[in-house]
Design an enzyme around this catalytic site. Structure first.
Site: not given
Length: 548
Positions: A403, A488, A526
């Site tokens: 990201e 995550h 993600n």
């Protein structure tokens, strides 16, 4: 942190040929720039909660992605659903008129039952900048295990409250490694589209992106990635992009453009409260009890289950203990919450028929963070929207997707920051510690080296091309990588191992797992879209087969 939140750091420029020496952060400069927020907690209206001795057809433990999907689809099928959520409802403003505090000013609302913040980007010039806060059932849990801290959302909406909203569908060629027992055709033709529609996923307007000041940081990230030969990809998000355009224009209250994300977003973000859960409640068949923590599930007469639930105060004290019965129980407490509860229940004999796969296959989605110091001719902008909109893909060649993350400090940082997802093969196991009376995780920080090596396939090359260096002052003195966290968490009750291929727990009919604990450790991107799509797939089958 659901799904994923990555906003931090800042710095000051020096001479044209020297790198940026210092930094604040979205989390750190804030502590240096702004005064501490009020520690006085607002009084929330107490919603009706599940009663002691109640019997319900379905109990859903948790209100994150899997639980929200499950509740909505069951309600639409005519089933009454009771949801219990350990965190708060987050529906009542504080003394500042906002429900959520700003990322740059963590107050009592920020952390789950901590007396000091534990900010992912925690240092300024190598000096720790975490601050004291009142103990409160705040929105972000930084749960410490041996070797890793797991960030999780606490409240109605789970991780959707605190992540960056990056709604990424994995590339189809990577899917077999993510969920090998699931048919990719049905996922990509039916359930991923259904999930993205339900979540309200959408892409940023590329023309607006190219001109607006609040995404200068991402344009710098794109330019530098492309100069090193890496593809930059726009990534869908669940933010209301029309609202963000109005924020940037100054015609509505600012939210993402004001840096809100890590501790909740007050206006533009489409959290589950605004999507799946709103639809579920509108059916009239779904009731949610916040500040309720499940401690036991065990078989009861007639094929039902007895569920013991503690009601909590905002200080974390147990104010009541309730025992209810349910015909069916859906575990949706998140990868860590579901795994810990099931491991405890198996080990203590409450659910003795759970199989040996319970607690196994846990991973961190390969998360690592790093920052890079740019030259003064590559400013990243004083105003940065807190919602990420793009990433750098080197998954096939290097095992990393990164990201391009914001640093909305309100000052020029000359810094680029990244949360990487990597193909880390290491997996942990949850186990019951009878002496301490808790569930432990056997993760080792050293296992993150694989993730660092994979992330370096991107950032070493960018640094070489740009003539730049890594930042060494953001995670501790001379520490380049944050290798002690994950946003995550995945696995612990893996699909087709701890459960059957649709989330039914082995050995106990009427018990189901519907959250990220089904996914064995990695999604390549993600994870929340995959969690949502898998829940859509599984509950459709469960309704068709088990409830007819």
């Amino acid at each position: 942190m659901s799904d994923t939140t990555t906003q931090h750091s800042g710095s000051q420029g020096v001479s044209r040929r020297r790198f940026i020496a210092g930094t604040g952060s979205i989390l750190g400069a804030a502590a240096l720039i702004r005064p501490g927020a009020s520690a006085h907690a607002a009084t929330a209206t107490k919603p009706a909660s599940i009663g002691d001795g109640a019997h319900v057809p379905v109990l859903v433990i948790g209100t994150g992605y899997g639980g929200a999907v499950t509740a909505l689809r069951l309600a639409q099928a005519g089933v009454d659903v009771q949801m219990v959520e350990m965190g708060m409802a987050w529906d009542t403003p504080g003394s500042d008129g906002k429900i959520f505090c700003n990322t740059t000013s963590p107050d009592y609302r920020s952390y789950w039952l901590r007396t000091k913040t534990k900010q992912p980007l925690s240092n300024f010039f190598g000096i720790p900048i975490d601050r004291d806060i009142p103990r409160y059932t705040g929105i972000l849990d930084a749960e410490d295990f041996s070797g890793i801290t797991v960030y999780q959302g606490r409240g109605v909406g789970g991780g959707s409250l605190v992540n960056g909203g990056m709604a990424v569908t994995p590339k189809r060629e990577n899917f077999a490694a993510i969920l090998p027992s699931v048919n990719p055709d049905e996922m990509y033709n039916t359930y991923y589209p259904r999930a993205n529609a339900g979540l309200g996923s959408g892409l940023i307007d590329p023309a607006w992106f190219d001109t607006v000041d609040c995404y200068q940081f991402a344009r710098v990230g794109r330019k530098q990635a492309q100069r090193s030969g890496f593809p930059f990809q726009f990534v869908p998000d669940v933010y209301d992009w029309d609202y963000m355009k109005q924020e940037s224009a100054g015609t509505v209250p600012k939210s993402a453009v004001a840096g809100e994300i890590l501790y909740g977003n007050n206006y533009g973000k489409k959290s589950l409260q605004k999507t799946y859960l709103a639809q579920a409640k509108s059916t009239g068949r779904v009731t949610i009890s916040p500040l309720h923590r499940v401690t036991s599930v065990s078989p009861a007469a007639g094929g039902r289950y007895t569920v013991v639930i503690e009601q909590l105060s905002t200080g974390g004290d147990v104010t009541a203990t309730k025992s209810v019965t349910s015909d069916r129980v859906f575990f949706a407490a998140g990868s860590v919450g579901t795994s810990k509860l099931l491991v405890k229940l198996k080990a203590t004999g409450a659910l003795p028929h759970l199989n040996g796969e319970i607690g196994r296959g846990w991973g961190d989605n390969g998360n690592v963070m790093c920052g890079r110091a740019n030259y003064m001719w590559d400013p990243t902008g004083k105003i940065q929207a807190s919602i990420p909109c793009g990433g750098i893909d080197n998954w096939t060649a290097g095992g990393a997707f990164a990201e391009v993350a914001p640093l909305p400090t309100g000052i020029e940082t000359y810094a680029s920051f990244y949360l990487s997802i990597t193909k880390n093969p290491n997996r942990g196991t949850f186990s019951w510690n009878p002496v301490a009376g808790r569930v432990d995780l056997d993760w080792q920080t050293a296992w993150k080296q694989a993730s660092i090596d994979m992330a370096k396939t991107i950032f070493d090359k960018i640094n070489a091309t740009e003539g730049t260096i890594y930042r060494t002052d953001l995670f501790g003195a001379y520490k380049i990588w944050n290798d002690t966290l994950t946003y995550h968490p995945l696995g612990g009750a893996v699909l087709n191992k701890a459960t059957d291929n649709y989330g039914r727990l082995q050995g106990h009919p009427g018990l189901y797992v519907v959250d990220g604990s089904l996914i064995p450790g990695n999604t390549s991107v993600n994870p929340f879209v995959t969690i949502t799509a898998l829940a859509e797939r599984n509950i459709e089958k469960i309704i068709a087969v088990d409830l007819t």
